[in-house]
Design a protein around this motif. Structure first.
Motif, PDB file in Angstrom:
ATOM      1  N   VAL A 219      80.135  67.500  47.936  1.00 30.50           N
ATOM      2  CA  VAL A 219      80.106  66.417  48.244  1.00 30.50           C
ATOM      3  C   VAL A 219      78.929  66.476  49.313  1.00 30.50           C
ATOM      4  CG1 VAL A 219      80.357  63.681  48.794  1.00 30.50           C
ATOM      5  CG2 VAL A 219      82.593  64.650  47.744  1.00 30.50           C
ATOM      6  N   LEU A 220      77.611  66.240  48.754  1.00 22.83           N
ATOM      7  CA  LEU A 220      76.812  66.026  49.512  1.00 22.83           C
ATOM      8  C   LEU A 220      75.658  65.185  49.499  1.00 22.83           C
ATOM      9  CD1 LEU A 220      76.925  69.059  47.672  1.00 22.83           C
ATOM     10  CD2 LEU A 220      74.209  69.308  47.974  1.00 22.83           C
TER      11      LEU A 220
ATOM     12  N   ALA B 179      91.975  66.237  43.700  1.00 22.53           N
ATOM     13  CA  ALA B 179      90.675  67.161  43.870  1.00 22.53           C
ATOM     14  C   ALA B 179      91.114  67.348  44.892  1.00 22.53           C
ATOM     15  CB  ALA B 179      89.683  66.349  43.243  1.00 22.53           C
ATOM     16  N   ARG B 180      90.105  69.163  45.470  1.00 20.77           N
ATOM     17  CA  ARG B 180      90.003  69.110  46.587  1.00 20.77           C
ATOM     18  C   ARG B 180      88.414  69.442  46.774  1.00 20.77           C
ATOM     19  NH1 ARG B 180      93.758  71.120  50.052  1.00 20.77           N
ATOM     20  NH2 ARG B 180      91.956  72.316  50.590  1.00 20.77           N
ATOM     21  N   LEU B 181      88.165  68.854  47.906  1.00 27.32           N
ATOM     22  CA  LEU B 181      86.453  68.598  48.267  1.00 27.32           C
ATOM     23  C   LEU B 181      85.619  69.496  48.922  1.00 27.32           C
ATOM     24  CD1 LEU B 181      87.231  64.036  48.567  1.00 27.32           C
ATOM     25  CD2 LEU B 181      86.030  65.593  46.906  1.00 27.32           C
ATOM     26  N   THR B 182      85.057  69.702  48.845  1.00 26.36           N
ATOM     27  CA  THR B 182      84.165  70.707  50.165  1.00 26.36           C
ATOM     28  C   THR B 182      82.500  69.910  50.413  1.00 26.36           C
ATOM     29  OG1 THR B 182      84.912  72.347  48.942  1.00 26.36           O
ATOM     30  CG2 THR B 182      82.926  72.834  50.422  1.00 26.36           C
ATOM     31  N   ILE B 183      82.543  69.770  51.534  1.00 24.36           N
ATOM     32  CA  ILE B 183      81.897  68.656  52.315  1.00 24.36           C
ATOM     33  C   ILE B 183      80.740  69.445  52.575  1.00 24.36           C
ATOM     34  CG2 ILE B 183      81.465  66.517  53.512  1.00 24.36           C
ATOM     35  CD1 ILE B 183      83.642  66.162  51.784  1.00 24.36           C
ATOM     36  N   TYR B 184      79.507  69.261  52.436  1.00 28.27           N
ATOM     37  CA  TYR B 184      77.925  69.717  52.583  1.00 28.27           C
ATOM     38  C   TYR B 184      77.683  68.223  53.530  1.00 28.27           C
ATOM     39  CZ  TYR B 184      79.036  73.566  50.103  1.00 28.27           C
ATOM     40  OH  TYR B 184      79.885  74.993  49.567  1.00 28.27           O
ATOM     41  N   ARG B 185      77.212  68.314  54.535  1.00 24.20           N
ATOM     42  CA  ARG B 185      75.911  67.505  55.047  1.00 24.20           C
ATOM     43  C   ARG B 185      74.643  67.738  55.054  1.00 24.20           C
ATOM     44  NH1 ARG B 185      75.228  65.196  62.181  1.00 24.20           N
ATOM     45  NH2 ARG B 185      74.444  63.125  60.945  1.00 24.20           N
ATOM     46  N   CYS B 186      73.621  67.092  54.176  1.00 25.69           N
ATOM     47  CA  CYS B 186      72.989  67.287  53.600  1.00 25.69           C
ATOM     48  C   CYS B 186      72.081  65.967  54.244  1.00 25.69           C
ATOM     49  CB  CYS B 186      72.313  67.302  52.090  1.00 25.69           C
ATOM     50  SG  CYS B 186      73.511  68.903  51.323  1.00 25.69           S
ATOM     51  N   LEU B 187      71.892  64.925  54.859  1.00 25.96           N
ATOM     52  CA  LEU B 187      71.546  63.538  55.478  1.00 25.96           C
ATOM     53  C   LEU B 187      72.476  63.327  56.211  1.00 25.96           C
ATOM     54  CD1 LEU B 187      72.714  61.690  51.319  1.00 25.96           C
ATOM     55  CD2 LEU B 187      70.383  62.823  52.379  1.00 25.96           C
ATOM     56  N   GLN B 188      71.509  62.393  57.270  1.00 25.37           N
ATOM     57  CA  GLN B 188      72.185  61.732  58.084  1.00 25.37           C
ATOM     58  C   GLN B 188      71.811  60.619  58.778  1.00 25.37           C
ATOM     59  OE1 GLN B 188      70.160  63.941  61.516  1.00 25.37           O
ATOM     60  NE2 GLN B 188      67.992  63.791  61.030  1.00 25.37           N
ATOM     61  N   GLY B 189      72.132  59.191  59.130  1.00 23.58           N
ATOM     62  CA  GLY B 189      71.552  57.824  59.457  1.00 23.58           C
ATOM     63  C   GLY B 189      71.987  56.632  58.679  1.00 23.58           C
ATOM     64  N   SER B 190      71.731  56.004  58.870  1.00 25.50           N
ATOM     65  CA  SER B 190      72.195  55.088  58.331  1.00 25.50           C
ATOM     66  C   SER B 190      70.234  53.719  58.146  1.00 25.50           C
ATOM     67  CB  SER B 190      72.739  54.072  58.782  1.00 25.50           C
ATOM     68  OG  SER B 190      73.067  53.153  57.249  1.00 25.50           O
ATOM     69  N   PRO B 191      69.983  54.070  57.277  1.00 26.32           N
ATOM     70  CA  PRO B 191      70.059  54.502  55.756  1.00 26.32           C
ATOM     71  C   PRO B 191      69.691  55.893  55.845  1.00 26.32           C
ATOM     72  CG  PRO B 191      68.185  53.006  55.924  1.00 26.32           C
ATOM     73  CD  PRO B 191      68.335  53.165  57.072  1.00 26.32           C
ATOM     74  N   ALA B 192      71.219  56.706  54.574  1.00 32.09           N
ATOM     75  CA  ALA B 192      70.685  57.807  55.078  1.00 32.09           C
ATOM     76  C   ALA B 192      68.946  58.392  54.902  1.00 32.09           C
ATOM     77  CB  ALA B 192      72.056  57.874  54.146  1.00 32.09           C
TER      78      ALA B 192
ATOM     79  N   ASP C 119      64.581  67.229  51.217  1.00 28.77           N
ATOM     80  CA  ASP C 119      65.044  68.623  50.004  1.00 28.77           C
ATOM     81  C   ASP C 119      65.252  69.616  50.467  1.00 28.77           C
ATOM     82  OD1 ASP C 119      64.052  66.004  49.078  1.00 28.77           O
ATOM     83  OD2 ASP C 119      62.257  66.429  48.296  1.00 28.77           O
ATOM     84  N   SER C 120      65.022  70.497  51.184  1.00 27.14           N
ATOM     85  CA  SER C 120      65.436  71.914  52.002  1.00 27.14           C
ATOM     86  C   SER C 120      66.924  71.492  51.820  1.00 27.14           C
ATOM     87  CB  SER C 120      64.681  72.116  52.730  1.00 27.14           C
ATOM     88  OG  SER C 120      64.526  72.318  53.925  1.00 27.14           O
ATOM     89  N   TRP C 121      67.430  70.853  52.689  1.00 23.40           N
ATOM     90  CA  TRP C 121      68.615  70.901  53.124  1.00 23.40           C
ATOM     91  C   TRP C 121      69.739  70.284  51.610  1.00 23.40           C
ATOM     92  CZ3 TRP C 121      68.294  66.423  57.213  1.00 23.40           C
ATOM     93  CH2 TRP C 121      67.354  67.576  58.851  1.00 23.40           C
ATOM     94  N   VAL C 122      69.293  69.708  50.668  1.00 22.38           N
ATOM     95  CA  VAL C 122      69.586  69.695  49.676  1.00 22.38           C
ATOM     96  C   VAL C 122      70.029  70.580  48.526  1.00 22.38           C
ATOM     97  CG1 VAL C 122      69.819  68.133  47.124  1.00 22.38           C
ATOM     98  CG2 VAL C 122      69.518  66.983  49.748  1.00 22.38           C
ATOM     99  N   ILE C 123      68.575  71.394  48.211  1.00 22.83           N
ATOM    100  CA  ILE C 123      68.719  72.391  48.154  1.00 22.83           C
ATOM    101  C   ILE C 123      69.823  73.337  48.763  1.00 22.83           C
ATOM    102  CG2 ILE C 123      66.851  74.684  47.031  1.00 22.83           C
ATOM    103  CD1 ILE C 123      65.166  72.269  47.014  1.00 22.83           C
ATOM    104  N   LYS C 124      69.570  74.178  49.967  1.00 21.00           N
ATOM    105  CA  LYS C 124      69.900  75.108  50.598  1.00 21.00           C
ATOM    106  C   LYS C 124      71.977  75.093  50.540  1.00 21.00           C
ATOM    107  CE  LYS C 124      67.187  75.967  54.417  1.00 21.00           C
ATOM    108  NZ  LYS C 124      67.280  75.339  56.173  1.00 21.00           N
ATOM    109  N   ALA C 125      72.296  73.530  49.958  1.00 21.71           N
ATOM    110  CA  ALA C 125      74.292  73.081  50.085  1.00 21.71           C
ATOM    111  C   ALA C 125      73.800  74.031  48.676  1.00 21.71           C
ATOM    112  CB  ALA C 125      74.350  71.590  50.001  1.00 21.71           C
TER     113      ALA C 125
END
Length: 162
Positions: free
Chosen positions: A9-10, A73-86, A90-96
């Motif tokens: 989950v990104l 299912a097992r989940l692996t969590i990657y934090r690529c977004l922050q705040g609300s609204p999130a 792009d580089s954080w998503v690509i790195k994940a």
């Protein structure tokens, strides 16, 4: 049921104390702060994780009242977004996504079977395709901003058909 599968989950992270996710989450990485604690600062990532693999406690009658679509299912969590609204880079998503591909390659087998992205805004389809070539299933929900109905983009690789 999701048994035997791992979904990445990104998103904005996850709440490690949320009872519906107990025993289902493998912390991935926080690409916002570049550390191993993908804590959720808005609740969106925890919400998405619950939809996928959450499960409520068993009630007095021995029934599970609420569960996600794949509660085993097992989940692996990657934090690529922050705040609300999130929001995020792009580089954080690509790195994940690269981390997931590298992990699958290093193990010589799929340790992550699918990826969920909750993104809004424009993205480069060719960059996304190249980045996801080594990830088996990717579902990106790109209509979260309610201004445009982009729909769901699902990308799979040849490894899913061979």
């Amino acid at each position: 049921t999701g048994e035997g599968y791992s979904i990445a989950v990104l998103d904005t992270g996850f709440n490690e104390k949320h009872p519906a996710l107990a025993g289902r989450v493998i912390p991935g990485w926080d690409f916002v702060y570049d550390d191993n604690n993908p804590a959720d600062d808005s609740g969106h990532g925890t919400h998405v994780a619950g939809i996928i693999a959450g499960q409520s406690a068993v009630d007095a009658q021995g029934l599970v009242r609420y569960s996600g679509v794949a509660p085993r299912a097992r989940l692996t969590i990657y934090r690529c977004l922050q705040g609300s609204p999130a929001a995020g880079s792009d580089s954080w998503v690509i790195k994940a996504l690269q981390h997931i591909a590298d992990r699958n390659e290093a193990w010589g087998t799929l340790t992550v079977h699918g990826v969920n992205l909750s993104l809004s805004g424009p993205y480069n389809a060719e960059v996304m395709k190249r980045t996801t070539d080594e990830v088996v299933g990717l579902t990106g929900h790109a209509a979260n901003d309610r201004r445009r109905r982009v729909g769901t983009h699902t990308a799979t690789t040849s490894s899913t058909t061979s």
